[in-house]
Design a protein around this motif. Structure first.
Motif, short mmCIF file in Angstrom:
data_model
loop_
_atom_site.label_atom_id
_atom_site.label_comp_id
_atom_site.label_asym_id
_atom_site.label_seq_id
_atom_site.Cartn_x
_atom_site.Cartn_y
_atom_site.Cartn_z
N ALA A 164 0.85 -1.19 0.00
CA ALA A 164 0.00 0.00 0.00
C ALA A 164 0.88 1.24 0.00
CB ALA A 164 -0.93 0.00 1.20
N MET A 165 0.33 2.32 -0.53
CA MET A 165 1.02 3.61 -0.55
C MET A 165 0.21 4.56 0.34
SD MET A 165 3.66 5.27 -1.68
CE MET A 165 4.20 4.20 -3.00
N LEU A 166 0.84 5.02 1.42
CA LEU A 166 0.13 5.83 2.40
C LEU A 166 0.72 7.23 2.51
CD1 LEU A 166 -0.37 3.29 5.32
CD2 LEU A 166 -2.04 3.98 3.62
N ASP A 167 -0.15 8.20 2.59
CA ASP A 167 0.24 9.58 2.90
C ASP A 167 0.11 9.75 4.41
OD1 ASP A 167 0.56 12.26 3.28
OD2 ASP A 167 -1.11 12.89 1.99
N GLN A 168 1.25 9.81 5.11
CA GLN A 168 1.27 9.92 6.57
C GLN A 168 1.64 11.32 7.03
OE1 GLN A 168 4.05 6.81 7.69
NE2 GLN A 168 2.40 5.30 7.82
N SER A 169 1.55 12.29 6.13
CA SER A 169 2.01 13.65 6.45
C SER A 169 1.26 14.25 7.63
CB SER A 169 1.89 14.56 5.23
OG SER A 169 0.54 14.62 4.78
N ALA A 170 -0.02 13.90 7.77
CA ALA A 170 -0.79 14.47 8.88
C ALA A 170 -0.33 13.95 10.23
CB ALA A 170 -2.28 14.16 8.69
N LEU A 171 0.38 12.80 10.22
CA LEU A 171 0.81 12.19 11.48
C LEU A 171 2.29 12.40 11.76
CD1 LEU A 171 -1.15 8.86 11.13
CD2 LEU A 171 -1.71 10.74 12.64
N THR A 172 3.12 12.19 10.72
CA THR A 172 4.57 12.26 10.94
C THR A 172 5.17 13.54 10.41
OG1 THR A 172 5.11 11.21 8.81
CG2 THR A 172 4.66 9.75 10.68
N GLY A 173 4.45 14.26 9.53
CA GLY A 173 5.01 15.46 8.91
C GLY A 173 5.77 15.15 7.63
N ILE A 180 4.11 0.75 2.22
CA ILE A 180 3.93 -0.18 3.33
C ILE A 180 3.82 -1.59 2.79
CG2 ILE A 180 2.48 -0.81 5.31
CD1 ILE A 180 3.81 1.87 5.63
N ALA A 181 4.59 -2.52 3.38
CA ALA A 181 4.60 -3.91 2.93
C ALA A 181 3.62 -4.75 3.76
CB ALA A 181 6.00 -4.49 3.02
N THR A 182 3.39 -5.97 3.31
CA THR A 182 2.48 -6.88 4.00
C THR A 182 2.88 -7.09 5.46
OG1 THR A 182 2.14 -8.04 1.92
CG2 THR A 182 1.44 -9.18 3.92
N ASN A 183 1.88 -7.05 6.34
CA ASN A 183 2.04 -7.27 7.78
C ASN A 183 2.72 -6.10 8.50
OD1 ASN A 183 0.80 -9.80 7.70
ND2 ASN A 183 2.74 -10.80 7.18
N GLU A 184 3.04 -5.02 7.80
CA GLU A 184 3.60 -3.85 8.47
C GLU A 184 2.48 -3.02 9.10
OE1 GLU A 184 7.81 -2.84 6.23
OE2 GLU A 184 6.06 -1.56 5.84
#
Length: 623
Positions: A164-173, A180-184
């Motif tokens: 999966a491709m995640l935008d985590q900017s709201a959480l980590t900046g 993200i790989a399987t089981n992560e």
């Protein structure tokens, strides 16, 4: 301004009653009905006096000791000794002052419930081979959820799909999407920037990352040190001085009216009026420069700032990937590489693809329509542009497509993304993209120090290498990387030992630190709603240098307010001495007090004409 809560409506009502009582009483007196005028003045004064005593009791129960006591003494003494006109004048000026103070204060921030309204209330769960939309409250660990493209992850979990491709900017900046790989693990609050995937829930919604950030904001707001009203800081000295002069006047002359006159002249309307007027003027002036300050208390705190803490993504940097350079190969030009890449990326919703499209539009490129295309989520896109086979994507992906070696690690840098472009099986070039510093950052830091900021720190959730690369050469006292939201709060609280702390951020992860700081500043135009709600100051445009006129206006507004306070105190003391010596009656003392009020208000209104020099200096630095 319309009243929006019970306290505001009460202050409107008291001001109206005091004003009506004074004017109606004067009308009766002019008509020769002094007896009725006396009763009307008493009627206009009593509601203000009762409300004042209630507020004094509440303040004393909170351990606060303010100038309200002086105003209560003067009105009470005037009524006891039948100086009703003087009492009515004091009631009007006092109620007007508290109303203006309420107007300056405003609502510091709205309920944190609005923060919760920004996240999804439902999730799509797999049930017996079907997809069912359910409320977040019913989710349990072990549930299998479908996260569609563009969805915000509702609960913490692990990836059940292939990737999966995640935008985590709201959480980590971190502005760049993360693979993200399987089981992560996957954090709630992340946004799905790629194709749909399955998530195995590991926590309930109330126990997940996003809910924890909301709790941090609420706790930080509760622990925030309150700032007392500026005028109250001088209340004890002024109160004892007033009572001392009034008592001495009565003791040595035997005339209680002289004591009443002293108390009336001493009514701290200059202090009560001058401060909110100067602060309201400062708030209005700051808004003209795109700086929305949520009340008088944040403005006071902004004037005392000694430490500035900056988030990186969206604050120190623009928060969006931009093209740093284009490397060409096999006879292709930079325009060719950008045009082929942007033409094919029209079929992709990936944030990097959208950034390339934006760069091509800015460069005036005329794009071709893809004749065919196929996207590999999180990897790249293949297609046909103008009859030529084009591949755009990660360096490794494109290298596999054309059978060549991937780009060396030296071609990449911390915090950057390398996009390769091939045409007809040959490498056409590579596009280096990164979240670059905002223009004029170095000048901003220099000007901030000239305005009294002594320490400047970077606080980011990014990796240490990314933070170091972005801040290289900047005049920072410290760089703190890989911080979680609660660690940012701890940093703010630790820095308080050096003086008032100002924190600037724009993401959900910054909201707790913004709430904990003496002054929290949010980048309002594109920043997360959570940060804007938790902040005391919102920059209405996404330019960090807008903070500079806000700082300068705050310092000058508070300086003007202090000047008005001392002018008012000086004139009041002079008036008290004159009243003690018998040169002023209570009514004359009340009228003198009004003249003093006018003088300090006119002085306080000078805050409306503040012209921040930092605007010109920051513009010059950016140029």
């Amino acid at each position: 301004m319309q009243p929006d809560k019970p306290d505001d409506r009460a202050k409107w009502l008291l001001l109206g009653l005091a004003g009506l009582g004074l004017t109606a009483g004067v009308g009766m007196w002019l008509l020769g009905r002094a007896d009725i005028a006396r009763l009307v003045w008493i009627a206009g004064t009593l509601p203000v006096l009762v409300a004042l005593y209630v507020e004094i009791v509440r303040s004393l129960m909170r351990g606060e000791f303010g100038l309200d006591i002086v105003a209560a003494l003067s009105m009470t003494a005037a009524l006891i000794f039948d100086e009703t006109l003087a009492a009515a004048v004091v009631a009007l000026m006092y109620s007007g002052g508290t109303f203006l103070e309420s107007f300056a204060e405003g609502r510091a921030r709205r309920d944190m419930e609005e923060l919760l309204s920004k996240v999804p209330r439902t999730a799509v769960r797999h049930e017996d081979g079907q997809l069912v939309e359910v409320l977040l409250d019913v989710l349990e660990p072990g549930d299998l959820l479908l996260i569609r493209q563009g969805d915000v992850v509702p609960v913490d979990g692990t990836l059940a799909g292939s990737g999966a491709m995640l935008d985590q900017s709201a959480l980590t900046g971190e502005s760049m999407p993360v693979r993200i790989a399987t089981n992560e693990p996957v954090m709630s609050g992340s946004t799905n920037a790629g194709e749909a995937f399955d998530l195995l829930a590991t926590h309930r919604a109330a126990e997940s990352t996003y809910a924890g950030i909301v709790r941090l904001v609420e706790e930080a707001q509760k622990s925030k040190a309150p700032i007392s009203r500026m005028a109250d800081r001088y209340s004890v000295i002024f109160l004892f001085l007033t009572v001392g002069i009034a008592t001495a006047a009565w003791w040595f002359t035997g005339d209680p009216i002289r004591a009443v006159a002293v108390l009336v002249v001493a009514t701290p309307c200059p202090l009560i009026l001058a401060v909110p007027v100067a602060l309201v003027a400062g708030l209005s002036r700051a808004a003209r420069f795109g700086v929305l300050i949520k009340g008088g208390r944040p403005l006071e705190a902004l004037a005392r700032v000694k430490t500035l803490i900056l988030d990186k993504t969206g604050t120190l940097t623009d928060g969006r990937p931009g093209i740093i350079s284009i490397e060409t190969a096999n006879g292709f030009s930079e325009d060719d590489v950008l045009r082929f890449a942007a033409s094919l990326d029209q079929v992709s919703k990936h944030p990097i693809a959208q950034a390339i499209l934006a760069a091509a539009a800015e460069a005036g490129q005329r794009l071709a329509v893809p004749q065919s295309s196929a996207e590999t989520p999180g990897e790249g896109v293949n297609g046909v542009i103008d009859g030529r086979k084009v591949c755009v994507g990660g360096a490794d992906f494109v290298a596999r497509q054309i059978g060549s070696d991937p780009a060396p690690d030296s071609a990449r840098s911390a915090g950057s993304v390398l996009v390769a472009v091939s045409v007809d099986g040959r490498l056409a070039g590579r596009i280096l993209m990164a979240d670059a510093l905002r223009p004029g950052t170095a000048g901003f830091l220099k000007t901030a120090r000239s305005l009294g900021v002594e320490r400047i720190l970077l606080a980011t959730g990014d990796r240490q290498a990314v933070a170091a690369a972005v801040t290289e050469g900047l005049d920072l006292d410290a760089v703190r990387s890989e911080l979680t939201p609660d660690q940012k709060v701890l940093l703010v609280l630790t820095e308080r030992k050096n003086g008032a702390v100002l924190m600037v951020g724009d993401g959900v992860n910054d909201a707790p630190a913004l709430a904990a700081a003496d002054v929290g500043v949010a980048m309002g135009a594109r920043g997360a709603a959570a940060s804007a709600e938790a902040a005391d100051v919102v920059l209405l445009v996404d330019h960090l240098d807008r903070l500079l006129p806000g700082l300068e206006i705050a310092r000058k507004s508070v300086a003007i307010a202090m000047q008005s306070v001392f002018i008012g105190i000086g004139l009041s003391v002079a008036g008290m001495i004159a009243a003690a010596l018998g040169y002023l009656t209570p009514v004359e003392g009340a009228l003198l007090q009004e003249a003093i009020d006018v003088a300090v208000i006119l002085n306080a209104l000078r805050a409306l004409r503040i012209n921040p020099r930092s605007v010109a200096s920051s513009a010059a630095a950016a140029a």
